[in-house]
Design a protein around this motif. Structure first.
Motif, PDB file in Angstrom:
ATOM      1  N   SER A   1      65.123  41.050  52.847  1.00 10.29           N
ATOM      2  CA  SER A   1      64.127  42.115  52.785  1.00 10.29           C
ATOM      3  C   SER A   1      64.391  43.057  53.947  1.00 10.29           C
ATOM      4  CB  SER A   1      62.705  41.549  52.885  1.00 10.29           C
ATOM      5  OG  SER A   1      62.366  40.783  51.759  1.00 10.29           O
ATOM      6  N   PHE A   2      64.946  44.223  53.641  1.00 12.28           N
ATOM      7  CA  PHE A   2      65.167  45.266  54.645  1.00 12.28           C
ATOM      8  C   PHE A   2      64.088  46.326  54.419  1.00 12.28           C
ATOM      9  CE2 PHE A   2      69.222  43.158  54.615  1.00 12.28           C
ATOM     10  CZ  PHE A   2      69.676  43.255  55.919  1.00 12.28           C
TER      11      PHE A   2
ATOM     12  N   LEU B   1      68.400  51.007  53.089  1.00  9.69           N
ATOM     13  CA  LEU B   1      67.654  49.757  53.182  1.00  9.69           C
ATOM     14  C   LEU B   1      67.349  49.187  51.804  1.00  9.69           C
ATOM     15  CD1 LEU B   1      65.154  50.625  56.068  1.00  9.69           C
ATOM     16  CD2 LEU B   1      67.273  49.308  56.222  1.00  9.69           C
ATOM     17  N   HIS B   2      67.023  50.056  50.864  1.00  7.86           N
ATOM     18  CA  HIS B   2      66.781  49.613  49.483  1.00  7.86           C
ATOM     19  C   HIS B   2      68.036  48.992  48.891  1.00  7.86           C
ATOM     20  CE1 HIS B   2      65.186  49.573  45.403  1.00  7.86           C
ATOM     21  NE2 HIS B   2      66.300  50.153  45.010  1.00  7.86           N
TER      22      HIS B   2
ATOM     23  N   VAL C   1      64.046  41.935  57.901  1.00  6.42           N
ATOM     24  CA  VAL C   1      64.405  42.974  58.870  1.00  6.42           C
ATOM     25  C   VAL C   1      63.522  44.200  58.660  1.00  6.42           C
ATOM     26  CG1 VAL C   1      66.253  44.443  59.754  1.00  6.42           C
ATOM     27  CG2 VAL C   1      66.794  42.162  58.851  1.00  6.42           C
ATOM     28  N   ILE C   2      62.910  44.670  59.720  1.00  5.66           N
ATOM     29  CA  ILE C   2      62.163  45.936  59.714  1.00  5.66           C
ATOM     30  C   ILE C   2      62.947  46.953  60.522  1.00  5.66           C
ATOM     31  CG2 ILE C   2      60.001  47.105  60.275  1.00  5.66           C
ATOM     32  CD1 ILE C   2      58.724  44.304  60.465  1.00  5.66           C
ATOM     33  N   MET C   3      63.227  48.088  59.915  1.00  2.00           N
ATOM     34  CA  MET C   3      63.886  49.182  60.626  1.00  2.00           C
ATOM     35  C   MET C   3      62.947  50.383  60.619  1.00  2.00           C
ATOM     36  SD  MET C   3      66.383  50.816  62.146  1.00  2.00           S
ATOM     37  CE  MET C   3      66.768  52.562  62.394  1.00  2.00           C
TER      38      MET C   3
ATOM     39  N   VAL D   1      63.206  43.106  64.164  1.00  5.18           N
ATOM     40  CA  VAL D   1      62.729  44.487  64.182  1.00  5.18           C
ATOM     41  C   VAL D   1      63.731  45.368  64.925  1.00  5.18           C
ATOM     42  CG1 VAL D   1      60.290  43.944  63.948  1.00  5.18           C
ATOM     43  CG2 VAL D   1      61.292  44.048  66.212  1.00  5.18           C
ATOM     44  N   VAL D   2      63.935  46.563  64.405  1.00  3.44           N
ATOM     45  CA  VAL D   2      64.950  47.481  64.928  1.00  3.44           C
ATOM     46  C   VAL D   2      64.372  48.886  65.014  1.00  3.44           C
ATOM     47  CG1 VAL D   2      67.313  48.340  64.659  1.00  3.44           C
ATOM     48  CG2 VAL D   2      66.687  46.089  63.709  1.00  3.44           C
TER      49      VAL D   2
END
Length: 296
Positions: free
Chosen positions: A261-262, A250-251, A207-209, A155-156
């Motif tokens: 998976s961003f 991210l896409h 990854v979650i931003m 996570v970011v």
């Protein structure tokens, strides 16, 4: 209420082994305590609603990362700097680490006038050291390590300080004279994309931003800049511009980096609505595990 979806709508099929955290003061849980900086939160009233009291979290209670860790059934990821001080047992970081550092950002120069902080590139550099020097000791081979990393969640939350402590801080920075709002947002997104690709090369796959929040509504903005209404909307537009570029980036990463998976964490609208309509949230400041929906 926070809703996050990673990948498709399938439920968690296997336990998440670790939670790794990167970013700024929204996620910092003690790294800045051990750095020579003015940006610290290891004293009251920080932590007044947290069981452990002031820990370095820049909040009265738990952070978003704490809620995510609880939902995943993981311990709170300890601050990386505590490992350097040999506070942790070597096995304790196998469930994740927190590299976030208050006042820092994507660009190396952001926040430097407040003292030493860990910018995003440095944070990922410390994660690289962990991957290459520490984690292999706990796995029999590279395949086991790769499986561990690919099933971990990253996570970011970063970028707001690149405006607050850089672009908008004309006393300490001239970036607003060198970059238009559009070109500055592109600069940040390009640098951020490079760092995410580093994470991917190191084994990160989930990854979650989070978006930049409504920085035009924070007290430092409303005190410093002229505005009509409750927020400085010109500053909020800078955040929205960044967030729009972020969603596309991210896409693109998810489309081009195999098995990744961003995911964009939508945070801006909630923060803005809370600032404009605080009475709607007066009974909702305390969240619990049921309010967090995380699908991996």
């Amino acid at each position: 209420m926070l809703h996050i979806s990673l990948g498709n709508s399938e439920n968690i099929s296997s336990p998440t082994p670790a939670l790794y955290v990167f970013g700024d003061s929204l996620f910092d849980n003690g790294n800045n305590n051990l750095l020579p900086t003015l940006a610290k939160a290891d004293f009251s009233p920080y932590g007044i609603n947290f069981d452990r009291g002031p820990t370095g979290r820049f909040t009265n209670g738990r952070t978003v990362v704490d809620f995510i860790a609880e939902f995943l059934g993981l311990p709170y990821p300890p601050p990386y700097m505590s490992i350097l001080r040999r506070v942790l047992h070597p096995d304790q970081y196998l469930t994740g680490l927190n590299f976030a550092s208050g006042s820092c950002g994507i660009l190396p120069e952001t926040g430097n006038h407040l003292g030493k902080c860990l910018n995003l590139g440095e944070q990922i550099g410390l994660f690289e050291r962990t991957v290459k020097n520490e984690l292999p000791r706990h796995y029999r081979n590279s395949d086991e390590l790769s499986n561990y990393l690919s099933n971990s969640v990253f996570v970011v939350s970063v970028g707001s300080n690149d405006y607050i402590n850089n672009y908008l801080d004309k006393q300490h920075s001239d970036t607003s004279q060198r970059y238009s709002p559009q070109s500055y947002a592109k600069l940040l997104i390009d640098r951020l994309s490079q760092q995410f690709q580093r994470l991917y090369q190191l084994g990160a796959r989930k990854v979650i931003m989070f978006e930049i929040g409504p920085i035009g509504c924070i007290p430092s903005s409303t005190r410093q800049f002229k505005h009509n209404g409750q927020c400085v909307e010109e500053i909020n537009q800078l955040a929205i511009m960044f967030n729009n570029h972020l969603a596309h980036m991210l896409h693109n990463l998810t489309s081009t980096l195999q098995g990744s998976s961003f995911i964009l964490g939508h945070a801006h609208w909630l923060g803005y609505d809370a600032a404009i309509n605080p009475s709607k949230y007066e009974h909702e400041w305390t969240a619990d595990e049921d309010s967090l929906m995380l699908k991996i």
